[in-house]
Design an enzyme around this catalytic site. Structure first.
Site, PDB file in Angstrom:
ATOM      1  N   GLU A  47     -16.028  -3.610  18.224  1.00 44.01           N
ATOM      2  CA  GLU A  47     -14.844  -3.310  17.793  1.00 44.01           C
ATOM      3  C   GLU A  47     -14.371  -4.339  16.902  1.00 44.01           C
ATOM      4  O   GLU A  47     -14.283  -5.356  17.194  1.00 44.01           O
ATOM      5  CB  GLU A  47     -14.065  -2.962  19.072  1.00 44.01           C
ATOM      6  CG  GLU A  47     -12.524  -2.905  18.808  1.00 44.01           C
ATOM      7  CD  GLU A  47     -11.619  -3.050  20.138  1.00 44.01           C
ATOM      8  OE1 GLU A  47     -10.471  -3.425  19.808  1.00 44.01           O
ATOM      9  OE2 GLU A  47     -12.073  -2.919  20.909  1.00 44.01           O
ATOM     10  N   THR A  78      -7.291  -1.405  17.824  1.00 40.33           N
ATOM     11  CA  THR A  78      -5.991  -1.573  17.419  1.00 40.33           C
ATOM     12  C   THR A  78      -5.519  -0.591  16.356  1.00 40.33           C
ATOM     13  O   THR A  78      -4.957  -0.855  15.338  1.00 40.33           O
ATOM     14  CB  THR A  78      -5.417  -3.026  16.926  1.00 40.33           C
ATOM     15  OG1 THR A  78      -6.109  -3.912  17.695  1.00 40.33           O
ATOM     16  CG2 THR A  78      -3.861  -3.275  16.931  1.00 40.33           C
ATOM     17  N   LYS A 105      -8.663   2.646  28.863  1.00 39.59           N
ATOM     18  CA  LYS A 105      -8.511   1.199  28.579  1.00 39.59           C
ATOM     19  C   LYS A 105      -7.287   0.453  29.480  1.00 39.59           C
ATOM     20  O   LYS A 105      -6.471   0.703  28.633  1.00 39.59           O
ATOM     21  CB  LYS A 105      -8.596   0.885  27.048  1.00 39.59           C
ATOM     22  CG  LYS A 105      -8.164  -0.522  26.779  1.00 39.59           C
ATOM     23  CD  LYS A 105      -8.082  -0.879  25.429  1.00 39.59           C
ATOM     24  CE  LYS A 105      -7.286  -2.047  24.995  1.00 39.59           C
ATOM     25  NZ  LYS A 105      -7.068  -2.072  23.544  1.00 39.59           N
ATOM     26  N   GLY A 139     -13.035 -10.286  24.444  1.00 40.37           N
ATOM     27  CA  GLY A 139     -12.375 -10.493  23.272  1.00 40.37           C
ATOM     28  C   GLY A 139     -12.615 -12.089  23.119  1.00 40.37           C
ATOM     29  O   GLY A 139     -13.551 -12.461  22.794  1.00 40.37           O
TER      30      GLY A 139
END
Length: 211
Positions: free
Chosen positions: A42, A71, A131, A181
């Protein structure tokens, strides 16, 4: 209810979140991630020139992995991701227009939810997976409580504060997918550094999945 694109069957349900990655480094970073065992990538749209990065990554690795954007806040941006070759749409929220665009483009979707109301809206709108974000605030127990009222075949993901240090807690709560992340990638990291964090993340996930 909108019919979703099904969540893919992968060896490890780990989505690498490359927030801040630049186009001139994305191919090298994605290369070591895939080599390390990641199958889903991503590129958040608040990264530098994200559509260029997505296009480059998709051209080189798109046949063998699921690559797309995070996003994603508008239907227009979702369409641009698809035009760049992206097949994954991740968002921090539930926007029915964005989901409708993604489903119409055949994209796998993972919108952000925090409550049962948002979770059911996302499912009705065609989400492939949910999510739960930020997962660190809900905690594994909070996600488990909401999961109990959702359809049993719902794919549950956790993003935000999930890392190699706490996979086992979330796996035990029924979480089936993870967005990783800053513990995996931060802007400025070298490919060697990313290779090391990828190895650590995959090894930790594999241990948790075996328990």
């Amino acid at each position: 209810m909108t019919q979703p694109i099904h969540w893919p069957t992968v060896k490890r349900p780990l989505v690498a979140i490359l927030r801040g990655v630049k186009p001139d480094e994305v191919e090298g970073i994605v290369d070591v991630l895939i080599d390390g065992g990641f199958e889903m990538i991503e590129v958040p749209l608040n990264s530098p020139d994200p559509f260029v990065s997505i296009e480059r990554a998709c051209k080189r690795f798109g046949k063998d992995s699921l690559i797309g954007a995070g996003t994603v806040l508008t239907a227009a941006d979702c369409a641009r991701v698809s035009d760049a070759g992206g097949r994954l749409m991740v968002s921090p929220n539930v926007d029915v227009d964005v989901l409708a665009m993604a489903v119409s483009r055949g994209m796998v979707t993972m919108p952000g939810v925090f409550s049962p109301t948002e979770a059911f809206l996302a499912l009705r709108s065609g989400a492939s997976a949910l999510k739960f974000f930020p997962a660190s605030t809900l905690g594994a127990s909070g996600i488990a409580a909401i999961r109990a009222v959702l359809p049993p075949d719902t794919v549950i993901g956790a993003v935000g504060g999930v890392s190699d240090k706490n996979f086992s807690d979330y796996v035990a709560a029924g979480v089936q997918a993870f967005g990783i992340g800053s513990s995996l990638y931060r802007p400025g990291m070298t490919t060697a550094e990313v290779r090391a964090t990828a190895r650590k993340t995959v090894e930790s996930y594999d241990r948790a999945a075996r328990q």
